[in-house]
Scaffold this active site. Structure first.
Site, short mmCIF file in Angstrom:
data_model
loop_
_atom_site.label_atom_id
_atom_site.label_comp_id
_atom_site.label_asym_id
_atom_site.label_seq_id
_atom_site.Cartn_x
_atom_site.Cartn_y
_atom_site.Cartn_z
N ASP A 36 0.81 -1.21 0.00
CA ASP A 36 0.00 0.00 0.00
C ASP A 36 0.85 1.27 0.00
O ASP A 36 0.32 2.37 0.15
CB ASP A 36 -0.93 0.01 1.22
CG ASP A 36 -2.25 -0.68 0.93
OD1 ASP A 36 -2.37 -1.27 -0.16
OD2 ASP A 36 -3.15 -0.65 1.77
N ASP A 286 -9.93 29.46 -40.14
CA ASP A 286 -9.51 28.19 -39.54
C ASP A 286 -10.52 27.72 -38.51
O ASP A 286 -10.96 26.56 -38.52
CB ASP A 286 -8.13 28.35 -38.87
CG ASP A 286 -7.02 28.42 -39.88
OD1 ASP A 286 -7.25 28.01 -41.03
OD2 ASP A 286 -5.92 28.88 -39.54
N GLY A 421 -5.43 15.88 -36.65
CA GLY A 421 -6.30 14.85 -37.20
C GLY A 421 -6.50 15.04 -38.69
O GLY A 421 -6.52 14.09 -39.47
N MET A 422 -6.62 16.31 -39.13
CA MET A 422 -6.75 16.59 -40.56
C MET A 422 -5.48 16.21 -41.30
O MET A 422 -5.52 15.68 -42.42
CB MET A 422 -7.05 18.08 -40.75
CG MET A 422 -7.18 18.50 -42.22
SD MET A 422 -8.58 17.70 -43.03
CE MET A 422 -9.93 18.67 -42.35
#
Length: 544
Positions: A36, A286, A421-422
């Site tokens: 622990d 954008d 991502g693009m």
């Protein structure tokens, strides 16, 4: 069973460790079995600090239990001799609390010179957030003393703590804004505070507590007991920060301090520009491409409310859904997000959140590290906006979430998350422009001449029978549609290479949804393998 799950909060003694590790000359001693003491490793790995965690484990072994031995008094003496703390906080872990030992008596037998506080962090009644908030509130109640106000207007900042989400950066942002306004700081706690600092808390003219998870109850206590006004708003976003500054000036004016408002350029990093570039960015082409793209937000109460409003109000993104795992703050979250979402998801089970994300397939997921893993599974854009976190969320560079600086950071994170991502989508469409490394190209060529597998095997278990095995031939030249298996429990279809290649030509921002629709079509029609022909058939029928 819950112990086998990923959990949004740590254990109660992890919450105690956050408070002890935040303060100076305060040390936590955990009465716990071997194993622990993992919390020490967590703090040492994530805190990004040269200081060793202010925690010690008094190990309870099986031999100690058999002999009725308790080593806590000796451990307390060793801690006092080694670190000379002003206060030692003693707490039992989830295992040793079952022993029902009287730790107060054990601590008294140690005969220490420093003060000892035995804190009942019952892990079966509380987790990390409640344990940390309750302990900090108890410390404030125990040590804060009535006294005269400081001569000049000063404020307390309550809430920044060890392993807090961007807490050090938020503190810097708050300090910058207060310095610009000409307001001095009385005490910051628990981060960097001593017991003497806690005694001075009532001397402030105002208490700032920006987090719902830590500092809220202590700020409320100071207001009720000592008449120190509390500012509980969270300045996430440009407009909320402007309102926060006005509210701060208003409360200080009520206390008798006139704080003039400087020009907004004074709040910027260079002293010349607007304090935040978000209003400009939101009007650019954008960001215009992001408006109308839905987002899903999940995390602690403070960041879910702040980020949801920021995305909707300042970036123009619709909110597909929002939720929190902090159940005792659920009503406040519902109240704050009325009009933003129809229903707030309140759960501490990550599987439930993952199912909601799979159902909604939003363009952007804002969540914890758990939602980051879920988003990877469904090929969705994700940014981390709340604990639980990983090492990558404890950065050395200045990355606040609060104030004008924080608004720029969040907007940058949204922009880069979606833009990268693009980029991935463009590479999928047009290739890597010949940028493959030689090793990768060589590996790809070798892979191209490898013979295609003769068959793919998918197991479909049936109740009270031996598992049925469906074997489907797949050719790399002429893909065949899998023959529907005999009635059995549904199986998750697998994707053939030609279908995966075709799926990559789908834009990234709808690819996850297309994948889900095609898999649903395959299950309904009994296809164990999704080939290019199955994908085209699904497209014809569903418009996938």
């Amino acid at each position: 069973m819950r112990l086998a799950y990923w959990m949004y909060e740590g254990t109660a003694h992890h919450g105690v460790g956050r408070i002890a590790n935040s303060m100076r000359n305060v040390h936590a001693v955990f009465h716990a079995p071997q194993g622990d003491d993992y919390v020490n490793a967590i703090f040492a790995m994530l805190e990004r600090s040269p200081n060793f965690p202010a925690m010690t484990t008094s190990v309870v072994s099986g031999t100690d239990l058999a002999r009725g031995t308790i080593r806590l008094p000796d451990t307390l003496k060793q801690v006092e001799e080694r670190v000379h703390p002003d206060l030692i906080i003693v707490v039992a872990s989830c295992s040793t609390i079952l022993l029902q030992e009287n730790l107060e008596i054990a601590a008294q037998h140690a005969g220490l010179q420093c003060e000892v506080m035995v804190y009942d962090a019952n892990p079966y009644r509380m987790q990390e957030i409640v344990a940390a908030e309750s302990l900090f509130t108890d410390l404030v109640k125990r040590f804060a003393k009535p006294q005269s106000r400081t001569e000049r207007p000063t404020v307390n900042i309550l809430g920044p703590a060890s392993l807090g989400f961007h807490a050090r950066h938020d503190l810097i942002s708050l300090r910058r804004m207060l310095k610009t306004l000409g307001v001095e700081i009385n005490v910051v706690a628990p981060w960097g505070a001593t017991i003497a600092d806690l005694r001075r808390l009532p001397a402030a003219w105002l208490t700032i507590a920006p987090y719902r998870e830590l500092g809220l109850r202590a700020a409320t206590y100071l207001e009720e007991q000592f008449g120190v006004p509390a500012l509980l708003d969270t300045p996430i976003g440009v407009q909320p920060t402007l309102r926060w500054i006005e509210r701060l000036r208003e409360l200080l004016a009520q206390a008798g301090a006139d704080i003039p408002m400087p020009p907004l350029t004074a709040f910027s990093l260079d002293g010349l520009s607007a304090p935040s570039a978000v209003p400009w960015l939101a009007r650019t082409a954008d960001m215009d491409s992001f408006s109308g793209k839905p987002a899903f937000v999940f995390g602690d109460a403070t960041h879910v409310v702040g980020v949801t409003r920021f995305l909707h109000d300042e970036l123009g993104m619709p909110i597909a859904g929002a939720g929190t795992y902090v159940k005792h703050q659920a009503d406040w979250v519902r109240e704050q997000l009325a009009g933003y979402v129809d229903q707030v998801l309140v759960t501490d089970e990550f599987q439930t959140v993952a199912a909601r994300i799979a159902e909604l397939r939003p363009e952007l997921v804002c969540g914890t590290q758990m939602e980051r893993h879920t988003s990877r599974r469904y090929d969705l854009n994700c940014m981390v906006i709340s604990p639980p976190t990983h090492i990558e969320n404890h950065l050395l560079a200045y990355r606040p979430f609060l104030g004008f600086d924080g608004a720029d950071v969040i907007a940058d994170e949204v922009y880069t998350t979606c833009t990268l991502g693009m980029e991935k989508h463009l590479i999928d469409l047009f290739g890597d422009a010949g940028l493959e490394l030689p090793e990768k190209a060589k590996h790809g060529a070798a892979r191209a001449v490898e013979p295609a597998p003769a068959a793919i095997t998918v197991e479909s278990p049936k109740p009270e029978q031996e598992p049925a095995v469906a074997t489907v031939a797949v050719s790399s030249l002429t893909p065949a549609v899998a023959t529907p298996p005999a009635p059995a429990a549904p199986v998750d279809p697998v994707w053939a290479a030609d279908a995966e290649a075709m799926l990559k030509k789908v834009p990234f921002f709808v690819r996850g949804r297309v994948r889900g629709n095609v898999e649903k079509y395959a299950r309904q029609h009994g296809h164990a393998v999704i080939t290019a022909q199955v994908l085209l058939a699904a497209k014809e029928e569903l418009g996938a």
